[in-house]
Scaffold this active site. Structure first.
Site, short mmCIF file in Angstrom:
data_model
loop_
_atom_site.label_atom_id
_atom_site.label_comp_id
_atom_site.label_asym_id
_atom_site.label_seq_id
_atom_site.Cartn_x
_atom_site.Cartn_y
_atom_site.Cartn_z
CE LYS A 12 5.28 9.25 1.74
NZ LYS A 12 5.79 8.64 0.47
CB THR A 56 -0.49 0.98 -7.09
OG1 THR A 56 0.62 1.86 -6.88
CG2 THR A 56 -0.75 0.20 -5.82
CG ASN A 79 -6.73 14.63 1.48
OD1 ASN A 79 -6.15 15.03 2.50
ND2 ASN A 79 -7.47 13.54 1.47
CB SER A 124 -3.30 2.66 0.79
OG SER A 124 -4.41 2.24 1.55
NE ARG A 135 -11.45 5.42 5.36
CZ ARG A 135 -10.98 5.68 4.15
NH1 ARG A 135 -11.04 4.76 3.22
NH2 ARG A 135 -10.47 6.85 3.87
CE1 TYR A 180 1.51 6.60 2.44
CE2 TYR A 180 0.23 8.22 3.66
CZ TYR A 180 0.96 7.87 2.55
OH TYR A 180 1.17 8.77 1.53
#
Ligand code: NAD
Length: 311
Positions: free
Chosen positions: A146, A35, A169, A79, A266, A142
């Site tokens: 982590k 990425t 964020n 992500s 989501r 995800y």
């Protein structure tokens, strides 16, 4: 100081690399460019040694850590949404990749490793604001990956000292506006293109938006402060902003009155995520300096300047 930044061609990594190089540290980057992009390193290209490779590859990682005193480990599949589509690849990179980096760092005699963790480890835990001592309840592959990375850092004995920084964020220049884009680059892209901003759910969910230079500040402090070793620290601002408020802030910063379309909520999204940053203030002397409106303005301006370079 001789440092390695894994994931140094990514959004946060490249901002960190630029600052480290400006402070005359000797900087090496390990990145597989999944990425991240080389143009992110253009401002400091001549001062940085870039190694292309994967954190899951022990030989490459051994070369990357050689002669380094400090490692900032940021390389990751970053992500929540992608992690639902590719849970195995997410765990492989984020958990086993962290293990490979730590093993190699131990063999090379690295003094300290600073690990980029995430607010996603708190997940379903209802506590607010988020405190480091509360029980992690990740809601996505995800978040699990982590958390696994954190635990690997903390269980590698003997090994380098480790400092776990839980970012909340993060936004700022060079953040990817691609298909898995975070909310700030999505709204900025919508404003630029004259599209509507898509808000998942009611928009009343809140987040602790943290400007990337404040995250860079925390990483720099984490190199040296002796009592940071072995700590987990929230890195954020301590202020909550709802997604509906963010639409307004982006609108004011760009001068575009954004239309909003609401989409389905989501998977993996929590209602509220705001940090208690008392520990980072006390242990590191960390103090966030950028207000959201100012950070969004800087991001919009800098990304507009960078746009031609990204083609
Ligand atoms: N952006 C945020 O809001 C946020 C919040 C919490 C935590 N974090 C963490 O911060 C770190 C950096 O995130 P970012 O936003 O800059 O994301 P990013 O995707 O821009 O950066 C990740 C970098 O890691 C590289 N990478 C991915 N897999 C790799 C592999 N197997 N080997 C080598 N390099 C690999 C990518 O090419 C990229 O350059 C990540 O560890 C992420 O989990 C980010």
């Amino acid at each position: 100081m001789r440092v390695l930044v894994t994931g140094g061609a990514g959004f946060i990594g490249s901002n960190l690399v630029e600052r480290l190089a400006a402070c005359d540290h000797s900087v090496r980057v390990l990145d597989n460019f999944s990425t991240g992009v080389r143009s992110n390193l253009a401002p400091c290209h001549d001062d940085v040694d870039v190694l292309e490779g994967d954190v899951r590859d022990p030989d490459v990682v051994a070369r990357a850590v050689e002669g380094r005193e400090v490692v900032f480990h940021l390389a990751a599949v970053n992500s929540v949404q992608r992690s639902f589509e590719a849970p195995g690849a997410t765990l492989e990179t984020n958990a086993r990749g962290t293990l490979e980096v730590l093993r190699a760092a131990r063999r090379a005699g690295v003094r300290r490793l600073v690990y980029a963790s995430s607010s996603s480890v708190y997940g379903a835990n209802p506590g607010s604001p988020r405190r480091e001592g509360s029980e992690p309840q990740p809601l996505s592959p995800y978040g699990c990956s982590k958390l696994a990375g954190e635990r690997i850092c903390e269980s590698m004995e003997p090994g380098p000292e480790t400092v776990v920084l839980r970012y909340f964020n993060v936004y700022g220049p060079r953040q990817d506006g691609g298909s898995y884009a975070a909310v700030v680059p999505r709204f900025l892209a919508a404003a630029r293109a004259g599209n509507e901003a898509v808000v998942f759910g009611t928009g009343r969910q809140s987040r602790d938006f943290t400007f990337v230079s404040d995250v860079v500040q925390a990483n720099l402090l984490a190199i040296d402060v002796p009592q940071a070793a072995g700590q987990r620290l929230n890195i954020a601002t301590g202020s909550a902003t709802t997604i509906n408020e963010l639409v307004e802030v982006v609108g004011r910063a760009t001068g575009v009155d954004l239309d909003v379309r609401h989409g389905e909520p989501r998977a993996g999204d929590v209602a509220h995520s705001v940090a208690d940053i008392t520990a980072a203030r006390r242990v590191l002397g960390y103090a966030p300096t950028t207000e959201l409106a100012d950070g969004i303005r800087q991001t919009a301006l800098l990304d507009a300047e960078l746009a031609p370079a990204h083609g």
